[in-house]
Design an enzyme around this catalytic site. Structure first.
Site, PDB file in Angstrom:
ATOM      1  N   GLN A  93      -4.757  -1.716   9.597  1.00  0.00           N
ATOM      2  CA  GLN A  93      -4.657  -3.041   8.978  1.00  0.00           C
ATOM      3  C   GLN A  93      -5.232  -4.107   9.915  1.00  0.00           C
ATOM      4  O   GLN A  93      -4.840  -4.200  11.078  1.00  0.00           O
ATOM      5  CB  GLN A  93      -3.182  -3.344   8.658  1.00  0.00           C
ATOM      6  CG  GLN A  93      -2.957  -4.627   7.915  1.00  0.00           C
ATOM      7  CD  GLN A  93      -3.527  -4.617   6.496  1.00  0.00           C
ATOM      8  OE1 GLN A  93      -3.361  -3.656   5.753  1.00  0.00           O
ATOM      9  NE2 GLN A  93      -4.218  -5.676   6.128  1.00  0.00           N
ATOM     10  N   LYS A 145       0.840  -1.202   0.000  1.00  0.00           N
ATOM     11  CA  LYS A 145       0.000   0.000   0.000  1.00  0.00           C
ATOM     12  C   LYS A 145       0.878   1.256   0.000  1.00  0.00           C
ATOM     13  O   LYS A 145       0.607   2.204  -0.746  1.00  0.00           O
ATOM     14  CB  LYS A 145      -0.933  -0.009   1.221  1.00  0.00           C
ATOM     15  CG  LYS A 145      -2.066  -0.989   1.050  1.00  0.00           C
ATOM     16  CD  LYS A 145      -2.835  -1.270   2.342  1.00  0.00           C
ATOM     17  CE  LYS A 145      -3.848  -2.394   2.088  1.00  0.00           C
ATOM     18  NZ  LYS A 145      -4.498  -2.896   3.302  1.00  0.00           N
ATOM     19  N   ASP A 188     -11.372   2.780   4.056  1.00  0.00           N
ATOM     20  CA  ASP A 188     -11.695   1.356   3.926  1.00  0.00           C
ATOM     21  C   ASP A 188     -13.206   1.131   3.883  1.00  0.00           C
ATOM     22  O   ASP A 188     -13.664   0.051   3.505  1.00  0.00           O
ATOM     23  CB  ASP A 188     -11.136   0.585   5.132  1.00  0.00           C
ATOM     24  CG  ASP A 188      -9.923  -0.254   4.782  1.00  0.00           C
ATOM     25  OD1 ASP A 188      -9.706  -0.503   3.577  1.00  0.00           O
ATOM     26  OD2 ASP A 188      -9.216  -0.679   5.712  1.00  0.00           O
TER      27      ASP A 188
END
Ligand code: NAD
Length: 298
Positions: free
Chosen positions: A99, A55, A122
């Site tokens: 994460q 990422k 997200d």
């Protein structure tokens, strides 16, 4: 029967990333700063380390500032929440990604709930799940949004198409079903308790498999000509010629490709879309924070 068209997610994602790069450069010109994504990694989960590294690299390539926060597995809930609150207030940070999975003892729901919904790139916050449910603008989870982009690119208008989504998770199955409904498809959500799954799948013009079971969806489940989107990423046990184990999806690719009209491969299908959409969501967040209209064509 002719072989199905392979939907090349990697090529589509590369194109999207290039367009994001152009829009990020224009954003820098207009605002004298780059869009910014903060990625928080707690603990030393090997797969998570790889994802976070990928990422950060993708951000840099697209002209998005990446702020990495790597914390030890011993981090307390209070410390993690303090960091999230600091990132919520940081004007350089447009998107925040924590994460998952978090190490045992840390409450994932509490951490997600602490993220400012307007930085929740997200799309996991209940506010964004609610926005999607009622048709308001918000952040949509990256993987299903990437699947929708591939479907629209391949099929155009999805109106009236019979879609079957296999899997009902909050991060893939449920938002996927909502996106398809919003696109005017007729949607069935199948899951672990669905009866006669092969029969249900056989009705579908569009199949999205998000289960996590290697090659579960067989070729004879697929309606001839259907479009098949395989979200699954499963590693098979190692063999002599594949010592790391072969990567397969939730669909038996070879069989399904004989029947389907189009299908995403694993790897190289849905996988590359997830990071590209994360960059897209970060860019959209940056525009909103700067009071600029949403970038077009993304
Ligand atoms: P999950 O475990 O949260 O959900 C799996 C779903 O499958 C559940 O809703 C369950 O009801 C359903 N299911 C389980 N067994 C079933 C069965 N026998 N028949 C029908 N349905 C069944 O998983 P998830 O997070 O939604 O991920 C699904 C898959 O997608 C995994 O392989 C994961 O690795 C992959 N994934 C890929 C990406 C990507 O970037 N390509 C992103 C997220 C997830």
């Amino acid at each position: 029967m002719a072989q199905a068209v392979r939907i090349d997610g990697k090529a589509f994602a590369d194109g999207l990333r290039a367009r994001i790069g152009v829009a990020a450069a224009a954003f820098l010109q207009q605002t004298a700063r780059r869009p910014g994504l903060a990625v928080v990694l707690v603990g030393d989960d090997a797969a998570s380390q790889v994802y976070v590294g990928a990422k950060a690299k993708a951000c840099e390539e697209a002209g998005i500032a990446s702020f990495e926060h790597r914390l030890p597995a011993t981090t307390s809930s209070a410390e993690l929440l303090t960091l999230v609150e600091r990132l919520n207030r940081d004007p350089e940070v447009d998107g925040i990604l924590v994460q998952l999975p978090l190490p045992q003892g840390l409450d994932e729901q509490a951490v997600i709930a602490a993220i400012d919904p307007d930085k929740d790139v997200d799309g996991f916050h209940v506010i964004n799940a609610g926005r999607l449910a009622v048709g308001q603008t918000g952040f949509v989870p990256c993987t299903p949004l990437g699947c929708l982009m591939l479907l629209k690119d391949h099929l155009g208008d999805l109106s009236g198409q019979e879609a079957v989504v296999i899997g009902r998770s909050n991060i893939v199955g449920k938002p996927m079903a909502q996106l398809l409904t919003d696109a005017n498809a007729t949607v069935t959500i199948a899951h672990s308790r669905t009866k006669n799954l092969p029969e249900v799948v056989r009705r579908a013009d569009i199949v999205v498999a998000a289960v996590g079971r290697p090659e579960m969806v067989r070729g004879d489940w697929i309606k001839p000509g259907a479009t098949v989107i395989d979200v699954g990423i499963n590693r098979l046990p190692p063999t002599d010629d594949k010592p790391k184990g072969r990567l397969v999806g939730d669909v038996a690719f070879g069989e399904a490709a004989e029947v389907a009209g189009a299908i995403t491969p694993v790897p190289g299908g849905v996988g590359p879309m997830t990071i590209a959409v994360l960059l897209r969501n970060t860019l959209v967040a940056a525009h909103a924070h700067a009071g600029l209209p949403a970038p077009e064509g993304l």
